[in-house]
Motif scaffolding. Structure first.
Motif, mmCIF file in Angstrom:
data_model
loop_
_atom_site.group_PDB
_atom_site.id
_atom_site.type_symbol
_atom_site.label_atom_id
_atom_site.label_comp_id
_atom_site.label_asym_id
_atom_site.label_seq_id
_atom_site.Cartn_x
_atom_site.Cartn_y
_atom_site.Cartn_z
ATOM 1 N N MET A 1 -1.708 16.665 7.089
ATOM 2 C CA MET A 1 -2.545 15.717 6.751
ATOM 3 C C MET A 1 -3.071 15.738 5.295
ATOM 4 N N MET A 2 -3.068 16.476 4.429
ATOM 5 C CA MET A 2 -3.384 16.455 3.042
ATOM 6 C C MET A 2 -2.848 15.414 2.403
ATOM 7 N N ILE A 8 -4.322 8.050 0.838
ATOM 8 C CA ILE A 8 -5.726 7.105 0.829
ATOM 9 C C ILE A 8 -6.324 7.154 -0.381
ATOM 10 N N ASP A 9 -6.423 8.242 -1.103
ATOM 11 C CA ASP A 9 -6.957 8.374 -2.590
ATOM 12 C C ASP A 9 -6.353 7.417 -3.680
ATOM 13 N N LEU A 37 -12.013 12.210 7.093
ATOM 14 C CA LEU A 37 -10.952 12.315 8.131
ATOM 15 C C LEU A 37 -11.170 13.746 9.026
ATOM 16 N N LEU A 38 -11.382 13.618 10.192
ATOM 17 C CA LEU A 38 -11.516 14.736 11.175
ATOM 18 C C LEU A 38 -10.788 15.054 12.203
ATOM 19 N N ASP A 39 -10.106 16.219 12.184
ATOM 20 C CA ASP A 39 -9.160 16.677 13.087
ATOM 21 C C ASP A 39 -9.866 17.313 14.412
ATOM 22 N N TRP A 164 4.167 9.084 -2.207
ATOM 23 C CA TRP A 164 5.146 9.351 -1.046
ATOM 24 C C TRP A 164 4.550 10.772 -0.357
ATOM 25 N N GLY A 165 3.840 11.499 -1.251
ATOM 26 C CA GLY A 165 3.297 12.505 -0.784
ATOM 27 C C GLY A 165 4.147 13.997 -0.993
ATOM 28 N N TYR A 166 3.582 15.015 -1.094
ATOM 29 C CA TYR A 166 4.301 16.314 -1.658
ATOM 30 C C TYR A 166 5.394 16.795 -0.629
#
Length: 211
Positions: A1-2, A8-9, A37-39, A164-166
């Protein structure tokens, strides 16, 4: 999710994932947050109470609900919106943008202007001299990140991580391909925005008073 929070940031909105009210309160007092964002799987039956506490901080909540628990979902939980897991990044961005728009209306701070180039961070629309330009989501993210930080040099690795994300397994060649496509859509001989910094990466031209 991070990795989704980072996306988003990178789009120009500020997001946090979590349910620790004390931590969220501290962040809300020091940072201009747009959405939480709440899981639901992390808070379970306490989701409604957590959302009520988040609302007291004047923050909207996007609830992530596992599709296996959808039949048990209680409408009384009443988040600003919810989305099913596993998450689709494009859908999440669209829903978050809609939440922020409903809360704030069309905020001029969510529009980036560089010369005749306009980037609307809420409607995900890009135009050049009034002509609308169609971009893919990744192209939009790249353009937004670069245009929001003119003059800053980004390595290919930094762009890959932020857009793209880590956890993305592809190589930095992906960045070069998307930059080339982006240039072909937003640039012409009279409007050159993205500069290549050889052996390093890219930066957006700082046009100063032109914007």
């Amino acid at each position: 999710m991070m990795s989704l929070v980072k996306q988003i940031d990178a789009s120009g909105l500020s997001c946090r994932a979590g349910s620790d009210i004390v931590e969220l309160e501290d962040v809300a007092h020091t940072t201009s947050l747009d959405v939480v964002l709440l899981d639901m799987s992390a808070v379970g039956i306490g989701a409604q109470a957590v959302i009520e506490q988040i609302s007291q901080l004047s923050l909207p909540t996007m609830l992530v609900v596992d599709s296996g628990f959808l039949a048990q979902y209680d409408p009384a939980i009443n988040p600003d919106d919810f989305i099913l897991a596993p998450l689709n990044a494009t859908e999440l961005m669209a829903r978050v943008g809609q939440i922020v728009f409903r809360r704030n209306g069309r905020n001029t701070d969510q529009v980036v202007r560089v010369g005749e180039l306009t980037i609307d961070l809420q409607s995900y629309e890009v135009s050049m001299a009034g002509r609308r330009i169609s971009l893919t989501y990744k192209e939009f993210q790249l353009l937004t990140l670069l245009a929001s930080n003119p003059g800053r040099v980004y390595t290919r690795e930094a762009l890959l991580n932020q857009v793209w994300g880590y956890d993305y397994l592809g190589g930095t060649r992906t960045v070069d391909v998307h930059i080339r496509r982006l240039r072909s859509k937003v640039e012409d001989p009279d409007h050159l925005f993205v500069e290549t910094i050889w052996n390093v990466g890219y930066r957006f031209r700082d046009v100063g008073g032109e914007g």
